[in-house]
Design a protein around this motif. Sequence first.
Motif, PDB file in Angstrom:
ATOM      1  N   ALA A 314       0.801  -1.169  -0.022  1.00 29.36           N
ATOM      2  CA  ALA A 314      -0.001  -0.038  -0.141  1.00 29.36           C
ATOM      3  C   ALA A 314       0.860   1.268   0.014  1.00 29.36           C
ATOM      4  O   ALA A 314       0.353   2.253  -0.737  1.00 29.36           O
ATOM      5  CB  ALA A 314      -0.866   0.045   1.121  1.00 29.36           C
ATOM      6  N   ARG A 315       2.114   1.252   0.825  1.00 31.68           N
ATOM      7  CA  ARG A 315       2.885   2.186   0.707  1.00 31.68           C
ATOM      8  C   ARG A 315       3.577   2.625  -0.586  1.00 31.68           C
ATOM      9  O   ARG A 315       3.693   3.850  -1.054  1.00 31.68           O
ATOM     10  CB  ARG A 315       4.080   2.012   1.858  1.00 31.68           C
ATOM     11  CG  ARG A 315       4.968   3.407   1.970  1.00 31.68           C
ATOM     12  CD  ARG A 315       6.153   3.163   3.057  1.00 31.68           C
ATOM     13  NE  ARG A 315       6.728   2.280   2.917  1.00 31.68           N
ATOM     14  CZ  ARG A 315       8.112   2.103   2.405  1.00 31.68           C
ATOM     15  NH1 ARG A 315       8.428   3.279   2.149  1.00 31.68           N
ATOM     16  NH2 ARG A 315       8.881   1.083   2.411  1.00 31.68           N
ATOM     17  N   LEU A 316       4.110   1.576  -1.201  1.00 32.89           N
ATOM     18  CA  LEU A 316       4.303   1.591  -2.715  1.00 32.89           C
ATOM     19  C   LEU A 316       3.571   2.472  -3.785  1.00 32.89           C
ATOM     20  O   LEU A 316       3.687   3.466  -4.304  1.00 32.89           O
ATOM     21  CB  LEU A 316       4.947   0.209  -3.146  1.00 32.89           C
ATOM     22  CG  LEU A 316       5.354   0.405  -4.619  1.00 32.89           C
ATOM     23  CD1 LEU A 316       6.728   1.083  -4.821  1.00 32.89           C
ATOM     24  CD2 LEU A 316       5.505  -1.138  -5.068  1.00 32.89           C
ATOM     25  N   GLY A 321       1.633   7.050  -6.744  1.00 32.16           N
ATOM     26  CA  GLY A 321       0.587   8.233  -6.941  1.00 32.16           C
ATOM     27  C   GLY A 321       1.247   9.680  -6.346  1.00 32.16           C
ATOM     28  O   GLY A 321       1.171  10.711  -7.145  1.00 32.16           O
ATOM     29  N   GLU A 322       2.048   9.710  -5.282  1.00 33.95           N
ATOM     30  CA  GLU A 322       2.696  11.071  -4.867  1.00 33.95           C
ATOM     31  C   GLU A 322       3.818  11.372  -5.628  1.00 33.95           C
ATOM     32  O   GLU A 322       3.725  12.598  -6.149  1.00 33.95           O
ATOM     33  CB  GLU A 322       3.359  10.882  -3.687  1.00 33.95           C
ATOM     34  CG  GLU A 322       2.211  10.522  -2.413  1.00 33.95           C
ATOM     35  CD  GLU A 322       2.864  10.359  -1.214  1.00 33.95           C
ATOM     36  OE1 GLU A 322       2.047  10.154   0.031  1.00 33.95           O
ATOM     37  OE2 GLU A 322       4.263  10.207  -0.872  1.00 33.95           O
ATOM     38  N   ILE A 323       4.509  10.557  -6.653  1.00 34.86           N
ATOM     39  CA  ILE A 323       5.418  10.882  -7.538  1.00 34.86           C
ATOM     40  C   ILE A 323       4.769  11.553  -8.885  1.00 34.86           C
ATOM     41  O   ILE A 323       5.369  12.392  -9.481  1.00 34.86           O
ATOM     42  CB  ILE A 323       6.271   9.714  -7.781  1.00 34.86           C
ATOM     43  CG1 ILE A 323       7.151   9.493  -6.603  1.00 34.86           C
ATOM     44  CG2 ILE A 323       6.897  10.027  -8.870  1.00 34.86           C
ATOM     45  CD1 ILE A 323       7.721   8.075  -6.816  1.00 34.86           C
ATOM     46  N   LEU A 342       7.900  -9.276  -5.361  1.00 32.53           N
ATOM     47  CA  LEU A 342       8.217  -8.459  -6.369  1.00 32.53           C
ATOM     48  C   LEU A 342       7.166  -7.787  -7.045  1.00 32.53           C
ATOM     49  O   LEU A 342       6.024  -8.351  -7.309  1.00 32.53           O
ATOM     50  CB  LEU A 342       8.955  -9.340  -7.577  1.00 32.53           C
ATOM     51  CG  LEU A 342      10.354 -10.170  -7.018  1.00 32.53           C
ATOM     52  CD1 LEU A 342      10.518 -10.874  -8.414  1.00 32.53           C
ATOM     53  CD2 LEU A 342      11.193  -9.384  -6.434  1.00 32.53           C
ATOM     54  N   ALA A 343       7.086  -6.379  -7.210  1.00 34.66           N
ATOM     55  CA  ALA A 343       5.986  -5.747  -7.762  1.00 34.66           C
ATOM     56  C   ALA A 343       6.303  -5.263  -9.129  1.00 34.66           C
ATOM     57  O   ALA A 343       7.187  -4.426  -9.311  1.00 34.66           O
ATOM     58  CB  ALA A 343       5.486  -4.476  -6.952  1.00 34.66           C
ATOM     59  N   HIS A 344       5.686  -5.991 -10.033  1.00 35.35           N
ATOM     60  CA  HIS A 344       6.053  -5.673 -11.636  1.00 35.35           C
ATOM     61  C   HIS A 344       4.853  -4.491 -11.852  1.00 35.35           C
ATOM     62  O   HIS A 344       3.827  -4.690 -12.190  1.00 35.35           O
ATOM     63  CB  HIS A 344       5.818  -6.714 -12.346  1.00 35.35           C
ATOM     64  CG  HIS A 344       6.658  -8.042 -12.134  1.00 35.35           C
ATOM     65  ND1 HIS A 344       8.042  -8.153 -12.315  1.00 35.35           N
ATOM     66  CD2 HIS A 344       6.397  -9.014 -11.259  1.00 35.35           C
ATOM     67  CE1 HIS A 344       8.607  -9.091 -11.971  1.00 35.35           C
ATOM     68  NE2 HIS A 344       7.608  -9.642 -11.223  1.00 35.35           N
TER      69      HIS A 344
END
Length: 369
Positions: A314-316, A321-323, A342-344
């Motif tokens: 959730a933080r990622l 979104g903040e970026i 691993l988040a692709h």
Amino acid sequence: MSALVPSPVRIIGTGLIGGSLGMALRRSGAEVQVEDVSPGTTALAVELGVGIATTAQDPAPALVVVAAPPDVTARIVADSLRRWPRALVTDVASVKQIVLEGVRHHADPEDLPRYIGAHPMAGREVSGVIAARGDLFQGRPFVVAPHEDTRPEAVSVLKGLAAEIGSVPVVMRPAAHDLAVAHVSHAPQVMSSLLATSLLAPDEAALGLAGQGLRDTTRIADSDPRLWVEILGANAAAVSTVLEELRTRLDDVLAALGTMPGDPDPAVGSRRALAELIADGNRGVRRIPGKHGGATDAFATLTVLVPDRPGELARLLTEIGEIGVNLEDLRLEHELGREVGLAHVAVDAAREDLLTRSLTERGWRVADA
């Protein structure tokens, strides 16, 4: 009231697709009536918010959507054309030509202009109205399949329905649709199921080595056998054409592999045959459209290591979104016992450098960055 869909809408068949359509149409403001051969399923659909149960006093529908298995769809369409002589009737079966032929056989020829086929290209591995979702069709193609006698305004109505449920309308003739879905849906189901049957032989120790690649390629193998017998049988000619092409490629692979075991100098062309298969696969997968219908070359995929702790994924997503980068697709890979997942993450290729740099500055580890 929906501005684009005539009301009331009668949905006949409240499984996954019929139920999801009802939810989506009610969200858009349409009045939805539901009926199913099973009174229990009808009652459950009503309770889940698909639509209202029908009574003899209900107004006649302006649009009828038949959401039934392909083997009974044509008869229900023909019956609906007779029951409601002013209604437009459509079906959402996954094959179109055989349904059209059945409707021509069973219906009064004067009723045929009020019939138009359709197929929302969406689904889940689970079936039944309990799995229905109002957002199932968001961003997905919605095939509108008119025949030669279909009223022109019927195409506009179906395009409006697609827009109301968040889909992208695509107009195709029934035969062209059937060959298309043989390539993108029906043959993949057969191949995934074939691969999964090979997993019946290995012991538990061997299966313990399975990784994400096996899960990806067998995901759709966990499907309803009864439904797929009907789908494949109804589209047998088109599916056979695609599978015969695949069989030729598989024969080439077997021939190449047959020359290689233990041979330091295999027959000329063996390695090339295998390389061409993989390379052609590379080219084929790149032709699959991206989320908005563009080529996948427009997207870049970053692999981010996510610690196996509550809240990290959730933080990622929050920080992406903040970026200020829009997430086009997300695929997760996590093996039991591994300390990280691993988040692709697929994003616009033009934003790849920004996202890589910004995530690294925030402490995330991006593979190969």
